[in-house]
Design an enzyme around this catalytic site. Structure first.
Site, PDB file in Angstrom:
ATOM      1  N   ASP A 178     -14.920 -67.910  -4.601  1.00 49.16           N
ATOM      2  CA  ASP A 178     -15.982 -68.686  -5.228  1.00 49.16           C
ATOM      3  C   ASP A 178     -15.585 -69.041  -6.669  1.00 49.16           C
ATOM      4  O   ASP A 178     -15.315 -68.144  -7.475  1.00 49.16           O
ATOM      5  CB  ASP A 178     -17.268 -67.849  -5.213  1.00 49.16           C
ATOM      6  CG  ASP A 178     -18.509 -68.708  -5.358  1.00 49.16           C
ATOM      7  OD1 ASP A 178     -18.398 -69.842  -5.849  1.00 49.16           O
ATOM      8  OD2 ASP A 178     -19.592 -68.236  -4.978  1.00 49.16           O
ATOM      9  N   CYS A 209     -20.625 -75.469  -4.710  1.00 47.03           N
ATOM     10  CA  CYS A 209     -20.626 -74.433  -3.687  1.00 47.03           C
ATOM     11  C   CYS A 209     -21.163 -74.835  -2.314  1.00 47.03           C
ATOM     12  O   CYS A 209     -20.444 -74.802  -1.318  1.00 47.03           O
ATOM     13  CB  CYS A 209     -21.451 -73.304  -4.268  1.00 47.03           C
ATOM     14  SG  CYS A 209     -21.692 -72.011  -3.158  1.00 47.03           S
ATOM     15  N   HIS A 223     -25.283 -69.447   1.576  1.00 46.86           N
ATOM     16  CA  HIS A 223     -25.634 -70.597   0.731  1.00 46.86           C
ATOM     17  C   HIS A 223     -25.737 -71.914   1.498  1.00 46.86           C
ATOM     18  O   HIS A 223     -25.468 -72.988   0.954  1.00 46.86           O
ATOM     19  CB  HIS A 223     -24.644 -70.751  -0.438  1.00 46.86           C
ATOM     20  CG  HIS A 223     -25.339 -71.221  -1.684  1.00 46.86           C
ATOM     21  ND1 HIS A 223     -24.722 -71.371  -2.894  1.00 46.86           N
ATOM     22  CD2 HIS A 223     -26.627 -71.595  -1.874  1.00 46.86           C
ATOM     23  CE1 HIS A 223     -25.593 -71.793  -3.780  1.00 46.86           C
ATOM     24  NE2 HIS A 223     -26.758 -71.942  -3.188  1.00 46.86           N
TER      25      HIS A 223
END
Ligand SMILES: *[C@@H]1O[C@H](CO)[C@@H](O)[C@H](O)[C@H]1NC(C)=O
Ligand SMILES: *[C@@H]1O[C@H](CO)[C@@H](O)[C@H](O)[C@H]1NC(C)=O
Ligand SMILES: *[C@@H]1O[C@H](CO)[C@@H](O)[C@H](O)[C@H]1NC(C)=O
Ligand SMILES: *[C@@H]1O[C@H](CO)[C@@H](O)[C@H](O)[C@H]1NC(C)=O
Ligand SMILES: *[C@@H]1O[C@H](CO)[C@@H](O)[C@H](O)[C@H]1NC(C)=O
Length: 514
Positions: free
Chosen positions: A31, A69, A125
């Site tokens: 990430d 993301c 997510h």
């Protein structure tokens, strides 16, 4: 006729062969890991495991991800551009009632159909407002991880302001399957997630092909790391960079541990391991994409050119660097292909099967790459001295682009072979200096003012220093009409208002509420 028969027999036997030997697939997604944050790109941060594992595999030098993301994960899981899922704008915030559309078939669903055991560890997510959106309902046999974004590495809590309730809620975000996972307080996320991944590897019955998706929390903010990872970095003066470096070291160790576990379990000989970042580094939190321009959140190379590699004893040309154009949406057709299956979806894919490119060094089937088209874009993170978004938009109607087929006020970018065209405001456009180096020495350039249409030759000018749009008007016209074509195929943006029913209350956990 005879020839046809032979072909059929060959196809059948190669399909049978593939099916019999379907490789284990381990996908490690980091990430916010920046271009200049891996040892083999010259970073001052030490990543011996990433360096070693990638040196025995194929490093991807012309590899692209999305600038933030949710979009990268969305494209990884669907093989489709964000404009085709209505998710071209931003990320999914914890209280927004939406997720990757339920008519999208996700990577683990394909692999499950192909006979794989499918496991996920880490950051989802991709939406969770209702149970049907959860990883366990979308193709994963098991799940351990968190559903939202940036959280505390030790408490596994996430804070989010729920404006309709006039409060900022901090609550746990950690689940085992669909149940809230308590009892991990104080366990550092990078170690926790890699231990969970290793547990799955150790328990796996090797008769069945394994798909393991490890979406690490590292190295996203907040900057938190156990002391033992920090001590080698006393020489880094910048506090953010020093903490970030420690976090990278922990992640590097996690990848080393996972690789070792695959070897010890006897799976490695038939494993394809992909390592990828989800987007460029966040310079506000210690990341670096030097010498690339921009950062996470922008369509400059610093936002979208990603660290990535494939490691596997199955590669035909291990130890090489691929300079072929590859995108995160390509993994779905590539990995489903490795599984011996065909992505039989009714939704057309935007990704390409790049296995022959990665493994054999063949030319990439991908000739074009749509980075994104987002008419609602605004830069949500500070970019000192570069607040020219408005002037740019105002300038458009007055200049020669007024009659363009594509509205050049829109934040968009497209790549075609070496050309990259950007329109609108691409996001923070600074060339951030190399960590530890003097800003005034390393940035001698005074950049040209941004223009609504800019063209760069990325092969010659990866730092996006010289806009050549004036010299190649027909390239510009072509790419504008390509953007126009893509925009015609876009779904309307889905970006709903927060639903205050998301509030988990003072003792609850973030999770489905609808
Ligand atoms: C929101 O909360 C703050 C602090 O708790 C308070 O000062 C403010 O008046 C509240 N606003 C509304 C609209 O209730
Ligand atoms: C890697 O494995 C070693 C040995 O088991 C362990 O001490 C270390 O904490 C692990 N690192 C991570 C990041 O999980
Ligand atoms: C794809 O193929 C699998 C396995 O044959 C089948 O179960 C599934 O229904 C198919 N899906 C579509 C959308 O055709
Ligand atoms: C062009 O795009 C900008 C940014 O999305 C928008 O504000 C503007 O209304 C658009 N103009 C036209 C003519 O559609
Ligand atoms: C950066 O360069 C300037 C000008 O050469 C110099 O005055 C300053 O001391 C340098 N700073 C550092 C931290 O090296």
């Amino acid at each position: 006729m005879a020839e046809t028969l032979v072909t059929v027999v060959c196809l059948l036997s190669s399909a049978a062969l593939t099916a019999a030997r379907a490789p284990h697939i381990v996908f490690v997604l980091a990430d916010d890991f920046g271009w200049y944050d891996v040892g083999y790109h010259g970073s001052e941060i030490r990543t011996p495991n990433l360096d070693r594992v990638s040196a025995g595999g194929v490093r991807l030098d012309n590899y692209y991800v999305q600038p933030i993301c949710t979009p990268s994960r969305n494209q990884l899981m669907t093989g489709r551009y964000q404009i085709h899922t209505g998710m071209q704008h931003q990320i999914i915030w914890p209280c927004q009632p939406y997720c990757v559309p339920l008519n999208e078939k996700l990577l683990p669903q394909y692999l499950k159909e192909a006979g794989y055991a499918t496991h996920m560890v880490g950051k989802w997510h991709l939406g969770m407002y209702k149970k049907d959106c959860l990883p366990t309902r979308r193709g994963f046999d098991t799940y351990f991880g968190y559903l939202t974004g940036s959280e505390d590495y030790y408490t596994h809590g996430h804070c989010y302001p729920i404006s309709a309730l006039n409060l900022t809620r901090c609550a746990l975000d950690l689940r085992e399957g669909e149940e809230v996972a308590t009892g991990y307080k104080g366990v550092y996320s990078t170690e926790l997630l890699s231990q969970k991944a290793i547990g799955i590897i150790e328990k796996h019955n090797s008769d069945k092909p394994l798909f393991l998706y490890v979406a690490l929390q590292a190295v996203h903010a907040p900057l938190q790391v156990p002391e033992r990872y920090l001590s080698p970095y006393r020489f880094i003066k910048d506090t953010h960079r020093r903490f970030y470096a420690g976090m990278v070291s922990a992640m590097d160790e996690a990848v080393g541990n996972i690789t070792l576990a695959l070897q010890q379990a006897g799976l490695w000989e038939n494993t394809v391991l992909v390592f990828s970042t989800d987007n460029g580094g966040q310079t506000l939190s210690g990341g670096s994409n030097w010498p690339l321009r921009g950062r996470k959140g922008s369509l400059w190379e610093g936002g979208v050119r990603g660290v990535g590699f494939v490691a596997s004893p199955l590669l035909k040309r291990p130890g090489t660097v691929s300079r072929e154009l590859i995108h995160i949406s390509d993994w779905l057709p590539t990995l489903v292909g490795l599984a011996g299956a065909i992505p039989n979806t009714t939704n057309p894919l935007d990704g390409f099967n790049v296995w022959n490119t990665v493994s054999n060094g063949f030319a990439s089937p991908r000739l074009e790459l749509l980075h994104n088209i987002d008419p609602l874009f605004t830069d949500i993170a500070p970019c000192p001295g570069r607040e020219h978004q408005l002037t740019l938009a105002e300038g458009v109607s007055r200049d020669s682009w007024a009659n363009s087929v594509f509205n050049v006020s829109i934040h968009a970018a497209i790549r075609s072979s070496n050309w990259k065209l950007l329109t609108g405001f691409p996001g923070c456009d600074i060339w951030f200096p190399r960590p530890g180096f003097n800003r005034s020495r390393s940035s001698p350039f005074k950049p040209d003012p941004l223009k609504p249409v800019m063209l760069f030759n990325i092969e010659k000018d990866p730092e996006e220093r010289e806009d050549v749009s004036a010299w190649f008007p027909s390239v510009v016209d072509n790419l504008l009409s390509r953007l126009h074509q893509h925009q015609k195929s876009a779904l309307p943006i889905n970006f709903p208002d927060d639903d205050p029913r998301c509030d988990p209350g003072p003792t609850g956990a973030w999770g489905p509420w609808a």
